[in-house]
Design a protein around this motif. Structure first.
Motif, PDB file in Angstrom:
ATOM      1  N   LEU B  25       6.180  13.447   2.468  1.00  0.00           N
ATOM      2  CA  LEU B  25       5.129  12.427   2.302  1.00  0.00           C
ATOM      3  C   LEU B  25       4.821  11.205   1.626  1.00  0.00           C
ATOM      4  O   LEU B  25       3.843  10.642   1.828  1.00  0.00           O
ATOM      5  CB  LEU B  25       3.758  13.342   1.877  1.00  0.00           C
ATOM      6  N   MET B  26       5.721  10.921   0.955  1.00  0.00           N
ATOM      7  CA  MET B  26       5.321   9.347  -0.118  1.00  0.00           C
ATOM      8  C   MET B  26       5.732   8.536   0.443  1.00  0.00           C
ATOM      9  O   MET B  26       5.099   7.546   0.720  1.00  0.00           O
ATOM     10  CB  MET B  26       6.255  10.276  -1.813  1.00  0.00           C
ATOM     11  N   MET B  27       7.038   9.280   1.398  1.00  0.00           N
ATOM     12  CA  MET B  27       8.036   7.881   2.187  1.00  0.00           C
ATOM     13  C   MET B  27       6.669   7.580   2.908  1.00  0.00           C
ATOM     14  O   MET B  27       6.575   6.297   3.840  1.00  0.00           O
ATOM     15  CB  MET B  27       8.870   8.201   3.141  1.00  0.00           C
ATOM     16  N   ILE B  35      14.479   0.980  -2.329  1.00  0.00           N
ATOM     17  CA  ILE B  35      14.875   0.083  -2.693  1.00  0.00           C
ATOM     18  C   ILE B  35      17.019   0.372  -2.909  1.00  0.00           C
ATOM     19  O   ILE B  35      17.272  -0.317  -2.544  1.00  0.00           O
ATOM     20  CB  ILE B  35      15.082  -0.849  -3.737  1.00  0.00           C
ATOM     21  N   GLY B  36      17.130   1.734  -3.458  1.00  0.00           N
ATOM     22  CA  GLY B  36      18.239   2.137  -3.733  1.00  0.00           C
ATOM     23  C   GLY B  36      18.790   3.353  -3.989  1.00  0.00           C
ATOM     24  O   GLY B  36      17.554   4.172  -4.150  1.00  0.00           O
ATOM     25  N   SER B  37      19.770   4.131  -4.135  1.00  0.00           N
ATOM     26  CA  SER B  37      19.780   5.324  -4.579  1.00  0.00           C
ATOM     27  C   SER B  37      18.966   5.814  -5.599  1.00  0.00           C
ATOM     28  O   SER B  37      19.316   5.251  -6.870  1.00  0.00           O
ATOM     29  CB  SER B  37      21.506   5.740  -4.203  1.00  0.00           C
ATOM     30  N   GLY B  38      17.685   6.347  -5.707  1.00  0.00           N
ATOM     31  CA  GLY B  38      17.064   7.113  -6.724  1.00  0.00           C
ATOM     32  C   GLY B  38      16.501   5.441  -7.154  1.00  0.00           C
ATOM     33  O   GLY B  38      15.332   5.546  -8.355  1.00  0.00           O
ATOM     34  N   ILE B  39      16.259   4.829  -6.687  1.00  0.00           N
ATOM     35  CA  ILE B  39      15.426   3.109  -6.826  1.00  0.00           C
ATOM     36  C   ILE B  39      13.807   3.016  -5.995  1.00  0.00           C
ATOM     37  O   ILE B  39      14.434   2.687  -4.686  1.00  0.00           O
ATOM     38  CB  ILE B  39      16.198   2.681  -6.995  1.00  0.00           C
ATOM     39  N   TYR B  40      13.214   3.005  -6.506  1.00  0.00           N
ATOM     40  CA  TYR B  40      11.829   3.214  -5.492  1.00  0.00           C
ATOM     41  C   TYR B  40      11.011   2.279  -5.538  1.00  0.00           C
ATOM     42  O   TYR B  40      10.522   1.489  -6.631  1.00  0.00           O
ATOM     43  CB  TYR B  40      10.995   3.959  -5.491  1.00  0.00           C
ATOM     44  N   THR B  41      10.705   0.942  -5.368  1.00  0.00           N
ATOM     45  CA  THR B  41       9.030   0.625  -5.621  1.00  0.00           C
ATOM     46  C   THR B  41       7.761   1.201  -4.800  1.00  0.00           C
ATOM     47  O   THR B  41       8.024   1.513  -4.379  1.00  0.00           O
ATOM     48  CB  THR B  41       9.290  -0.886  -4.560  1.00  0.00           C
ATOM     49  N   TYR B  42       6.850   0.921  -6.553  1.00  0.00           N
ATOM     50  CA  TYR B  42       5.438   1.749  -6.052  1.00  0.00           C
ATOM     51  C   TYR B  42       4.535   0.848  -5.451  1.00  0.00           C
ATOM     52  O   TYR B  42       4.294   0.098  -5.834  1.00  0.00           O
ATOM     53  CB  TYR B  42       5.454   2.429  -7.236  1.00  0.00           C
ATOM     54  N   MET B  43       4.798   1.249  -4.186  1.00  0.00           N
ATOM     55  CA  MET B  43       3.493   0.255  -3.377  1.00  0.00           C
ATOM     56  C   MET B  43       1.954   0.413  -3.339  1.00  0.00           C
ATOM     57  O   MET B  43       2.491   0.993  -4.273  1.00  0.00           O
ATOM     58  CB  MET B  43       3.986   0.966  -2.302  1.00  0.00           C
ATOM     59  N   PRO B  44       1.539  -0.471  -3.413  1.00  0.00           N
ATOM     60  CA  PRO B  44      -0.238   0.040  -3.950  1.00  0.00           C
ATOM     61  C   PRO B  44      -0.358   1.052  -3.937  1.00  0.00           C
ATOM     62  O   PRO B  44      -1.396   1.717  -5.310  1.00  0.00           O
ATOM     63  CB  PRO B  44      -0.487  -1.650  -3.076  1.00  0.00           C
ATOM     64  N   MET B  45      -0.363   1.729  -3.172  1.00  0.00           N
ATOM     65  CA  MET B  45      -0.903   2.983  -3.391  1.00  0.00           C
ATOM     66  C   MET B  45      -0.699   3.796  -3.373  1.00  0.00           C
ATOM     67  O   MET B  45      -1.758   4.638  -4.456  1.00  0.00           O
ATOM     68  CB  MET B  45      -0.716   3.556  -1.642  1.00  0.00           C
ATOM     69  N   GLY B  46       0.484   4.028  -3.963  1.00  0.00           N
ATOM     70  CA  GLY B  46       1.663   4.920  -5.012  1.00  0.00           C
ATOM     71  C   GLY B  46       1.040   4.083  -6.849  1.00  0.00           C
ATOM     72  O   GLY B  46       0.864   5.066  -7.450  1.00  0.00           O
ATOM     73  N   LEU B  47       1.017   2.865  -6.534  1.00  0.00           N
ATOM     74  CA  LEU B  47       0.687   2.232  -7.875  1.00  0.00           C
ATOM     75  C   LEU B  47      -0.636   3.188  -8.549  1.00  0.00           C
ATOM     76  O   LEU B  47      -0.465   2.953  -9.617  1.00  0.00           O
ATOM     77  CB  LEU B  47       0.946   1.122  -8.380  1.00  0.00           C
ATOM     78  N   ARG B  48      -1.431   3.310  -7.715  1.00  0.00           N
ATOM     79  CA  ARG B  48      -2.626   3.628  -8.039  1.00  0.00           C
ATOM     80  C   ARG B  48      -2.606   4.601  -8.728  1.00  0.00           C
ATOM     81  O   ARG B  48      -3.428   5.162  -9.732  1.00  0.00           O
ATOM     82  CB  ARG B  48      -3.940   3.532  -7.289  1.00  0.00           C
ATOM     83  N   SER B  49      -1.844   5.603  -8.141  1.00  0.00           N
ATOM     84  CA  SER B  49      -2.060   7.065  -8.553  1.00  0.00           C
ATOM     85  C   SER B  49      -0.932   7.065 -10.297  1.00  0.00           C
ATOM     86  O   SER B  49      -1.619   7.500 -10.936  1.00  0.00           O
ATOM     87  CB  SER B  49      -1.151   8.134  -7.335  1.00  0.00           C
ATOM     88  N   THR B 456       5.674   9.551 -13.356  1.00  0.00           N
ATOM     89  CA  THR B 456       6.539   9.606 -11.690  1.00  0.00           C
ATOM     90  C   THR B 456       6.737  10.971 -11.391  1.00  0.00           C
ATOM     91  O   THR B 456       5.938  11.107 -10.273  1.00  0.00           O
ATOM     92  CB  THR B 456       7.313   8.188 -11.383  1.00  0.00           C
ATOM     93  N   ARG B 457       6.786  11.346 -11.798  1.00  0.00           N
ATOM     94  CA  ARG B 457       7.264  12.874 -11.495  1.00  0.00           C
ATOM     95  C   ARG B 457       5.997  13.887 -11.346  1.00  0.00           C
ATOM     96  O   ARG B 457       6.309  14.805  -9.846  1.00  0.00           O
ATOM     97  CB  ARG B 457       8.034  13.879 -12.218  1.00  0.00           C
TER      98      ARG B 457
END
Lengths: 581, 581
Positions: B25-27, B35-49, B456-457
């Protein structure tokens, strides 16, 4: 905030390694603590200022339509290999292998990650423009970290990246960021200049730096007090100081100038003003000839004797992107003489003669005669030697030069770079094949801009610009606290306690960022702490004052003396001062 | 916020690598990008949370008296060598050499840095207690990153560290943090449990984990519905299910149990309930004997047949901190038989017999006869075999067990660990010689606690607990937006535009975190986007509704149906819903 519930730790002396005033004061005021070379903890007091800078930056970025996200600090090497920076970036780039032996970097900037992100999500011109930003700790492995947060290895940066469908759109995005930066640095309360800059290694087609003006700055800024014109000395245009070449009046003569290898000595000896002399700088450029062979081109750069070579400008001339100083051997071969007596008249070999714009318009000038202990006087282009191969602006501007905008003359000051806006163009999008479909359904590379602000560096720069013998003079917007209340004698005087709590609660109610110093320190050391820390407004509520005349004292950090006020008037007075600042 | 000025990117399908619902659901909702294995960008929508979680955490940490600072991510290896973790920490620790070949780590936690900081600045018991915290991106090189932000490599954590002058003070600091965590997770709107936990490798003397209850959790949580009692199954106390040992009623008999190497088969064959059978687990412990020689001690752990061994509990018994499963050879030597027929009656060699508390109180039980294809029945401690060498709680709790607090029985659920509070004691301060002067002027090591929250978890855990077939069901406190306004037919209906802007401005004025979807999407896809993203409150302003009955629609994300409202009533209705949530 009550000081007893906060952490305040000041030092009488700065540690020896702190060379500059901002580093000394940040350490003494307990804003930062050193953990390792170029690596600091932002202590609670320092972090408050960091957060205030961040908040202003965020507000203005949002207003300008940029959208905040947060990219990872750790980035896969593959992206850097795609952009070519895996090879180009030097040892400043922290590279590491993960447990599976895959290569990664800890990002000093994020062009690759954002370009990858946008190429995957933005398919059509209809989705453009877009501008993403983040606020993040970065790492650059500086060879010689120093000056505290000014040249640290780990630091907080705001980086933004705009994506447009064409050059015109990019320029609009760039201007929006430029204007946002102007607002940001104004709101931060800093004396700054936006200066035209050289693009440096990041590549692209246009850029401005934002400099906080401070005597201790590392960069020379050329500016016009009568206009907005300002440029980094690396990029500032130097106009020809002689508008057109006069007819020759003198004949060419060889003068004996024994042991006079410097223009100043020759000028004094011959009694000819320095501005009539040429300075010869000999460089070697590694070039490739028509047959594809590597050849060394000897370059003779001619400057007026009182001017300095600008290597950045020189490097932009065709074939001269990489040059080195010529060796004595190079010089002997090309000019058959020693440094100090070199000149453009009849060199031993054909060399590339590059004349600064001013030099090209000089006549009856003095230069080395390519013979030890001899100079020529009365030298004239065309008559005594061929016209120069290249005429270009290759010197540093000096104070008093005519302004390039035609408005009076320029001055030079020193600045600390705290922001940078770049027109990147398609450098990254082409290298990384990041394209969108244009109005005709054809793939086009994104036209990019990138925009950085050194959040933590701003603290250092603000202090370099604003300090006195007692400590920091924070601009109100980024002071750790706006107001400090210092009670004196609270332990034995009920009224001190009453008025202190009253004022504290009144200011809190008004949303003022106030700290109440309830540590019970002696007045002298308490005042010294707050002067060092640099809180802009202080109210002292003392038992003696209340007893003697029923008054308390207000004092602005920059004030010569305190103002006496009735307790019931002090909150309003402080609020008025805050509004005015 | 207007959607056209924000970035919304939803996906119909989740990428194949997303195994669990929160990752999917987050994707799909575009909260993160890989971005890579276990490495993510928090997009604007996710960053708000993320920011909303951070804000709540900060507010409660501040209220509890913790002081925010910011330590560097990059830490000198010397500190880790002092604490001993440079050797102890495995490949999860990102180590690197800087350009001068000095060793550094990218900190997965900051015990060393904060202990170093406090030992340099805190000299007296008068300065204590103190509690510092930070919110920061951490890196742990997980061997198998998965589940999106639930087990990523780079993640945001809040870590706090308390320093006290003694154990009693540390317990006070610990309790403050425990209570702050209770408030934080309540404010986040999560169904969670604070559970007593095993201390794990970080060391120390007591700890609690905070678990978000979700079927997909990785941990088993033992809890009492009738009380606050909860514990991680690793640590949950299992009481003896037989309160005291009954007198023997049966005689010892050897039974032929051909090919019956499992208790369940024996129980069925002999028609004796499973709860009368023992299960034998044979382990080998590497120990040192009185002469200092390494010896292998064979350990026979006896459990009731329906119970499971708890290795964490076993490892806390004297001499049993490290054990391994016994080999067939070990077993043959010690019991002269094969697995399946092992028992405590007359083993071939002397072994260490560890009986679970329940087992120690059993009588007339069944166990292996140390002879292939034979079991004993009617076995009794003391009469048929010696008392066990050790009686201890070494089993996992099972649902229905009596609660250790004496209040009914326990149940078991699954949880996702999102917070952890530890009583560290003097582990780090002793290793790093971090001392202060006590009331008597004697140096004492700081008594520490440490307190983590996986910022983030929490996003992943919140979604695992709150989702439906359409998408995320955010708790109101951490939804990226509180309210979405969806106009339908705004392009052709002036009234839709008017009512939309009216409501948008009214809600903004009330400080509501509202997004206006002005993208011009078709209604179906627009609604699907917002149901996927999980904004808790939606108002639809449609041209059809306004024309037909002059009404607009409100719908809560969990509501079965929409509520029709007059445009002039809708703002008040939304505000009431927000207040109630």
């Amino acid at each position: 905030m009550k000081a007893s519930q906060f952490f305040i730790s000041t030092l009488k002396e700065a540690p020896a390694e702190a060379e500059i005033i901002s580093h000394q004061l940040m350490m003494r005021a307990g804003l930062i603590k050193r953990i390792g070379s170029g690596i600091y903890t932002y202590m609670p007091m320092g972090l408050r200022s960091v957060r205030k800078v961040e908040q202003i930056v965020r507000e203005e970025m949002n207003k300008a339509g940029a959208i905040e996200l947060l990219m990872p600090a750790v980035q896969p090497a593959e992206l850097w290999q795609e952009s070519g920076r895996w090879e180009q970036y030097g040892p400043e780039l922290l590279r590491f292998k993960d447990r599976h032996a895959r290569d990664f970097v800890v990002g000093p900037t994020h062009e690759e990650v954002i370009t990858d992100l946008v190429r995957r999500d933005f398919k059509s011109y209809k989705q453009l423009p877009v501008n993403f930003y983040q606020v993040q700790a970065k790492f650059r492995d500086e060879i010689r970290p120093r000056f505290g947060v000014m040249r640290g290895r780990e630091f907080i940066m705001k980086d933004a990246y705009s994506f447009d469908k064409d050059e015109a759109g990019m320029k609009v995005s760039y201007d929006k960021m430029f204007n946002a930066y102007m607002t940001i640095f104004n709101r931060l309360g800093l004396n700054f200049r936006a200066v035209a800059a050289d693009n440096g290694s990041i590549g692209g087609t246009g850029s401005h730096e934002f400099h906080v003006i401070a005597e201790t700055g590392e960069d020379d800024i050329v500016y016009n007090l009568n206009s907005d014109y300002a440029a980094n000395i690396e990029a500032a245009e130097a106009v020809a100081l002689v508008s057109e070449r006069a007819e020759p009046q003198q004949t060419l003569e060889k003068q004996h100038t024994p042991n006079m290898g410097k223009c100043e000595l020759v000028a004094e000896f011959l009694n000819i003003p320095l501005v009539k002399h040429l300075k010869s700088v000999v460089l070697a450029a590694e070039q490739v000839n028509e047959n594809g062979e590597a050849v060394t081109q000897i370059v003779l750069v001619l400057l007026r004797a009182d001017h300095q070579l600008n290597e950045v400008k020189l490097s932009k001339l065709p074939g001269l992107s990489t040059t080195r100083m010529a060796t004595e051997d190079d010089i002997m071969q090309a000019f058959n003489t020693k440094p100090g007596f070199i000149g453009p008249v009849h060199p031993a070999q054909k060399v590339l003669v590059v004349a600064d714009k001013t030099v090209a318009n000089m006549s009856d000038f003095v230069c080395g005669a390519n013979e030890v202990d001899y100079h020529f006087t009365g030298v004239n282009w065309g008559r005594d030697l061929p016209e120069p191969d290249l005429v270009a602006d290759v010197r540093n501007v000096v104070a008093g030069d005519p302004a390039p905008d035609g408005n009076g003359t320029v001055d030079i000051c020193r600045g600390i770079e705290v922001g940078h806006v770049f027109q990147l163009g398609t450098k990254y999008s082409e290298a990384m094949k990041a394209t969108f479909l244009d109005e005709n359904g054809k793939p086009q590379p994104f036209v990019m801009g990138c925009y950085g602000i050194g959040v933590t560096r701003i603290l250092g720069a603000a202090i370099e610009q604003n300090f006195d013998a007692k400590g920091i003079l924070w601009p109100a917007a980024i002071a750790p606290f706006e107001v400090v209340i210092c009670p004196v004698g609270a332990d034995k005087n009920e009224q001190v306690r009453y008025e202190t709590n009253n004022l504290y609660n009144d200011l809190l109610k008004e949303g003022v960022d106030v700290i109440l110093d309830d540590r019970g320190e002696r007045p002298g050391s308490m005042f010294a702490d707050w002067e060092l820390i640099g809180v802009p407004h202080r109210v002292t509520i003392g038992d003696r004052g209340l007893k003697e005349d029923g008054m308390v004292e207000y004092r602005g950090r920059r004030d010569e003396a305190a103002t006496k006020l009735l307790p019931e008037d002090v909150a309003a007075h402080v609020l008025a001062q805050l509004k005015a600042s």
